[in-house]
Design a protein around this motif. Structure first.
Motif, PDB file in Angstrom:
ATOM      1  N   LYS A 174       6.533   1.135   2.498  1.00  0.00           N
ATOM      2  CA  LYS A 174       6.276   2.575   2.510  1.00  0.00           C
ATOM      3  C   LYS A 174       4.935   2.791   3.166  1.00  0.00           C
ATOM      4  CE  LYS A 174       7.129   3.734  -1.914  1.00  0.00           C
ATOM      5  NZ  LYS A 174       7.078   4.559  -3.122  1.00  0.00           N
ATOM      6  N   THR A 225       2.442  -0.044   1.574  1.00  0.00           N
ATOM      7  CA  THR A 225       2.788  -0.729   0.339  1.00  0.00           C
ATOM      8  C   THR A 225       4.212  -1.263   0.433  1.00  0.00           C
ATOM      9  OG1 THR A 225       3.552   1.327  -0.675  1.00  0.00           O
ATOM     10  CG2 THR A 225       1.275   0.694  -1.123  1.00  0.00           C
ATOM     11  N   GLY A 279       5.759  -1.455  -4.591  1.00  0.00           N
ATOM     12  CA  GLY A 279       4.551  -0.665  -4.746  1.00  0.00           C
ATOM     13  C   GLY A 279       3.277  -1.457  -4.544  1.00  0.00           C
ATOM     14  N   ALA A 286       7.940  -1.421  -0.688  1.00  0.00           N
ATOM     15  CA  ALA A 286       8.824  -0.378  -1.242  1.00  0.00           C
ATOM     16  C   ALA A 286       9.563  -0.893  -2.450  1.00  0.00           C
ATOM     17  CB  ALA A 286       9.805   0.087  -0.187  1.00  0.00           C
TER      18      ALA A 286
END
Length: 129
Positions: free
Chosen positions: A120, A127, A35, A129
């Motif tokens: 992602k 970002t 993230g 993942a």
């Protein structure tokens, strides 16, 4: 070449001044927490890429809208790749080159590809993942 020049040449080929102490040549990079923000899609040129040195990740965009990510740790001797140009991820230490499409070796001394890293893409944000 004199003794001084030979010592300099041997030092240049034998020492990796860009190698972090904890780098493992063929292992995955420390990619940070899942993230974790890397950047914006607009920062990754089509046919090129961007190296995120702190996260040891390189993100490429081989074709419009197709984003790939790889460890930025060269599989030759663990240096961090420094740039992306002409469709190649380039390591400054010994001339290693990798294809932006799949991280496979395109030239130089590396024997293995750069490991793929999960990312992602949501909206214009990239970002981990």
């Amino acid at each position: 070449m004199g003794a001084g020049g030979l010592a300099l040449a041997l030092t240049a080929c034998g020492a990796d001044t860009d190698t972090p102490d904890d780098a493992v040549a063929a292992g995955p990079a420390k990619s940070g927490a899942p993230g974790g923000a890397l950047g914006r899609t607009a920062d990754i040129p089509v046919g090129g890429g961007t190296v995120f040195k702190e996260q040891k990740i390189v993100v490429t965009q081989p074709t419009a809208g197709d984003f790939k990510a790889f460890t930025a740790v060269c599989t030759h001797q663990g240096c961090t790749v420094a740039s992306v140009a002409n469709g190649l991820i380039q390591c400054p230490c010994h001339g290693g080159k990798y294809k932006i499409e799949d991280g496979s070796v395109a030239g130089g001394p590396p024997k293995g590809p750069l490991a793929e890293t999960a990312i992602k893409v949501e909206g214009d944000q990239i970002t981990l993942a």
